[in-house]
Motif scaffolding. Structure first.
Motif, PDB file in Angstrom:
ATOM      1  N   UNK A  18      -3.783  18.308   9.854  1.00 53.83           N
ATOM      2  CA  UNK A  18      -3.472  16.923  10.206  1.00 53.83           C
ATOM      3  C   UNK A  18      -2.328  16.358   9.378  1.00 53.83           C
ATOM      4  N   UNK A  19      -1.895  17.086   8.350  1.00 57.55           N
ATOM      5  CA  UNK A  19      -0.840  16.581   7.488  1.00 57.55           C
ATOM      6  C   UNK A  19       0.423  16.185   8.227  1.00 57.55           C
ATOM      7  N   UNK A  20       1.011  17.089   9.041  1.00 51.96           N
ATOM      8  CA  UNK A  20       2.221  16.705   9.790  1.00 51.96           C
ATOM      9  C   UNK A  20       1.970  15.568  10.765  1.00 51.96           C
ATOM     10  N   UNK A  21       0.766  15.533  11.370  1.00 47.98           N
ATOM     11  CA  UNK A  21       0.435  14.452  12.299  1.00 47.98           C
ATOM     12  C   UNK A  21       0.396  13.114  11.558  1.00 47.98           C
ATOM     13  N   UNK A  22      -0.182  13.154  10.362  1.00 47.87           N
ATOM     14  CA  UNK A  22      -0.241  11.935   9.562  1.00 47.87           C
ATOM     15  C   UNK A  22       1.156  11.470   9.163  1.00 47.87           C
ATOM     16  N   UNK A  23       2.030  12.406   8.832  1.00 51.39           N
ATOM     17  CA  UNK A  23       3.400  12.041   8.495  1.00 51.39           C
ATOM     18  C   UNK A  23       4.099  11.399   9.684  1.00 51.39           C
ATOM     19  N   UNK A  24       3.850  11.943  10.880  1.00 54.38           N
ATOM     20  CA  UNK A  24       4.428  11.348  12.080  1.00 54.38           C
ATOM     21  C   UNK A  24       3.901   9.957  12.340  1.00 54.38           C
ATOM     22  N   UNK A  25       2.596   9.767  12.115  1.00 47.31           N
ATOM     23  CA  UNK A  25       2.001   8.437  12.298  1.00 47.31           C
ATOM     24  C   UNK A  25       2.586   7.441  11.312  1.00 47.31           C
ATOM     25  N   UNK A  26       2.796   7.873  10.065  1.00 45.55           N
ATOM     26  CA  UNK A  26       3.401   6.997   9.062  1.00 45.55           C
ATOM     27  C   UNK A  26       4.828   6.624   9.453  1.00 45.55           C
ATOM     28  N   UNK A  27       5.580   7.608   9.989  1.00 44.32           N
ATOM     29  CA  UNK A  27       6.955   7.324  10.407  1.00 44.32           C
ATOM     30  C   UNK A  27       6.977   6.309  11.542  1.00 44.32           C
ATOM     31  N   UNK A  28       6.062   6.451  12.494  1.00 44.35           N
ATOM     32  CA  UNK A  28       5.984   5.498  13.605  1.00 44.35           C
ATOM     33  C   UNK A  28       5.568   4.121  13.113  1.00 44.35           C
ATOM     34  N   UNK A  29       4.595   4.081  12.210  1.00 50.14           N
ATOM     35  CA  UNK A  29       4.146   2.796  11.679  1.00 50.14           C
ATOM     36  C   UNK A  29       5.236   2.122  10.863  1.00 50.14           C
ATOM     37  N   UNK A  30       6.076   2.921  10.199  1.00 55.23           N
ATOM     38  CA  UNK A  30       7.167   2.343   9.417  1.00 55.23           C
ATOM     39  C   UNK A  30       8.168   1.624  10.301  1.00 55.23           C
ATOM     40  N   UNK A  31       8.276   2.053  11.555  1.00 53.33           N
ATOM     41  CA  UNK A  31       9.190   1.403  12.493  1.00 53.33           C
ATOM     42  C   UNK A  31       8.574   0.147  13.088  1.00 53.33           C
ATOM     43  N   UNK A  32       7.295   0.218  13.458  1.00 57.21           N
ATOM     44  CA  UNK A  32       6.700  -0.920  14.174  1.00 57.21           C
ATOM     45  C   UNK A  32       6.044  -1.951  13.260  1.00 57.21           C
ATOM     46  N   UNK A  33       5.966  -1.688  11.955  1.00 59.65           N
ATOM     47  CA  UNK A  33       5.478  -2.706  11.024  1.00 59.65           C
ATOM     48  C   UNK A  33       6.569  -2.996   9.999  1.00 59.65           C
ATOM     49  N   UNK A  34       6.391  -4.052   9.235  1.00 64.71           N
ATOM     50  CA  UNK A  34       7.407  -4.462   8.267  1.00 64.71           C
ATOM     51  C   UNK A  34       7.127  -3.810   6.919  1.00 64.71           C
ATOM     52  N   UNK A  35       7.461  -2.524   6.814  1.00 66.73           N
ATOM     53  CA  UNK A  35       7.174  -1.791   5.584  1.00 66.73           C
ATOM     54  C   UNK A  35       8.085  -2.193   4.433  1.00 66.73           C
ATOM     55  N   UNK A  36       9.177  -2.923   4.722  1.00 64.33           N
ATOM     56  CA  UNK A  36      10.093  -3.326   3.646  1.00 64.33           C
ATOM     57  C   UNK A  36       9.472  -4.371   2.719  1.00 64.33           C
ATOM     58  N   UNK A  37       8.340  -4.965   3.129  1.00 67.09           N
ATOM     59  CA  UNK A  37       7.673  -5.927   2.250  1.00 67.09           C
ATOM     60  C   UNK A  37       6.906  -5.232   1.133  1.00 67.09           C
ATOM     61  N   UNK A  38       6.807  -3.905   1.216  1.00 65.88           N
ATOM     62  CA  UNK A  38       6.133  -3.117   0.179  1.00 65.88           C
ATOM     63  C   UNK A  38       7.181  -2.493  -0.742  1.00 65.88           C
ATOM     64  N   UNK A  39       6.868  -2.432  -2.027  1.00 64.40           N
ATOM     65  CA  UNK A  39       7.801  -1.832  -2.978  1.00 64.40           C
ATOM     66  C   UNK A  39       7.804  -0.311  -2.820  1.00 64.40           C
ATOM     67  N   UNK A  40       8.859   0.377  -3.293  1.00 63.75           N
ATOM     68  CA  UNK A  40       8.873   1.843  -3.219  1.00 63.75           C
ATOM     69  C   UNK A  40       7.671   2.481  -3.914  1.00 63.75           C
ATOM     70  N   UNK A  41       7.248   1.932  -5.042  1.00 69.30           N
ATOM     71  CA  UNK A  41       6.081   2.474  -5.737  1.00 69.30           C
ATOM     72  C   UNK A  41       4.811   2.327  -4.888  1.00 69.30           C
ATOM     73  N   UNK A  42       4.686   1.191  -4.220  1.00 73.06           N
ATOM     74  CA  UNK A  42       3.516   0.984  -3.364  1.00 73.06           C
ATOM     75  C   UNK A  42       3.535   1.941  -2.184  1.00 73.06           C
ATOM     76  N   UNK A  43       4.688   2.148  -1.585  1.00 75.32           N
ATOM     77  CA  UNK A  43       4.777   3.074  -0.462  1.00 75.32           C
ATOM     78  C   UNK A  43       4.455   4.505  -0.904  1.00 75.32           C
ATOM     79  N   UNK A  44       4.892   4.874  -2.093  1.00 75.81           N
ATOM     80  CA  UNK A  44       4.582   6.212  -2.606  1.00 75.81           C
ATOM     81  C   UNK A  44       3.089   6.369  -2.848  1.00 75.81           C
TER      82      UNK A  44
END
Length: 313
Positions: A18-44
């Motif tokens: 499920x690892x690659x699937x989860x990475x794909x889901x995160x990439x999609x969520x990064x586009x459709x949600x406002x991930x820029x409100x989170x700091x780089x440390x929080x995203x990591x």
């Protein structure tokens, strides 16, 4: 070989798959949600959150020293934050921790205090449900998830699909464990239907709750104070318009929440309009101020009124 070792090996193999699937889901969520409100440390840090679901995030407002905290068990959350210490819970449309945290940050900025965000997760049953249309047909997603969980449990018991938590059951358990503390629920897309399903099991507990749905029209109980916000360009939301209760149409808005893209639903601005700017949710979410008509007539996301410059790179 010991059965427990076989089970551990099978579940580890499934999670690796499920690892690659989860990475794909995160990439999609990064586009459709406002991930820029989170700091780089929080995203990591969110990248390390287990994909199995049932995890709660405590998310503070932008610039707050509360930051982001991961709570692995609902019981631990109730023990640490129950009794009104945190009285707002959000459920995102996407299954990743990134989507949950981004929505949590937007809501926390509106209520100006930390909120809890439920991570739906992406296990084997959730993946099968999404493939059968659960990522679009929100009203059937919960029942499909129950069915696929049972089917996978019967066909491949070593994978542990039957142990995957249902988001609606996790939320219902959270509400039952903290009957006086949680007052505001916010759901985006499928998250709104998770809230609706959880409230079906909450007889006698609904009147003190305020529910805000974003990009969906979930069949909420009549007893709750409901605000269901949907963009007039939101094809996915209108496909899942199962109720007219509390409906407010936002012009020129779609389904996504990414304020750097056209047609975003401005979550923070709309919530401030509904609940009243600088409203202390801990003392008044159960009886919010009447939302002005401007809440349904917002013509564009916040960035159109003096847009901030996107971060370099």
């Amino acid at each position: 070989m010991d059965r427990s070792l076989l089970e551990d090996y099978a579940r580890l193999t499934a999670r690796m798959a499920l690892g690659p699937v989860h990475m794909g889901a995160c990439a999609l969520d990064a586009v459709r949600c406002d991930s820029t409100c989170l700091t780089p440390d929080e995203q990591a840090a969110l990248a390390l959150v287990d994909t199995a679901g049932g995890v709660l995030l405590v998310v503070g407002p932008t610039g707050s020293d509360r930051g982001l905290r991961v709570v692995r068990e609902p019981a631990a959350f109730t023990e640490a934050f129950g009794g009104g210490a945190i009285d707002t819970v959000v459920v995102a449309d996407g299954p990743s921790a990134l989507a949950a945290a981004a929505l949590g940050r937007a809501v926390a900025d509106a209520v100006e205090k930390p909120v809890a965000a439920l991570v739906r997760g992406l296990g084997m049953a959730e993946l099968a449900t999404a493939e059968m249309g659960g990522s679009v047909a929100f009203g059937f997603a919960d029942e499909m998830l129950r069915l696929t969980r049972a089917m996978l449990g019967a066909a491949a018991p070593l994978l542990g699909a039957e142990d995957e938590p249902l988001p609606s059951e996790t939320l219902a358990d959270l509400l039952q464990a903290d009957p006086t503390g949680i007052r505001l629920l916010v759901g985006h897309g499928r998250g709104a239907f998770v809230i609706a399903e959880a409230l079906r099991h909450m007889n006698g507990r609904r009147r003190r709750l305020t529910v805000v749905s974003l990009g969906a029209q979930a069949p909420l109980p009549e007893e709750v104070e409901a605000y269901q916000l949907i963009g007039d360009l939101d094809a996915v939301g209108w496909l899942n318009a199962c109720s007219e209760q509390g409906r407010r149409v936002v012009p020129l808005a779609g389904h996504h929440l990414n304020r750097w893209l056209p047609g975003a639903l401005p979550v923070t601005a709309l919530l401030r309009e509904i609940l009243g700017q600088r409203l202390n949710v801990g003392t008044g979410a159960g009886t919010p101020r009447a939302a002005p008509e401007a809440a349904a007539q917002a013509e564009a996301p916040e960035q159109e009124q003096g847009a901030p410059t996107p971060p370099a790179g």
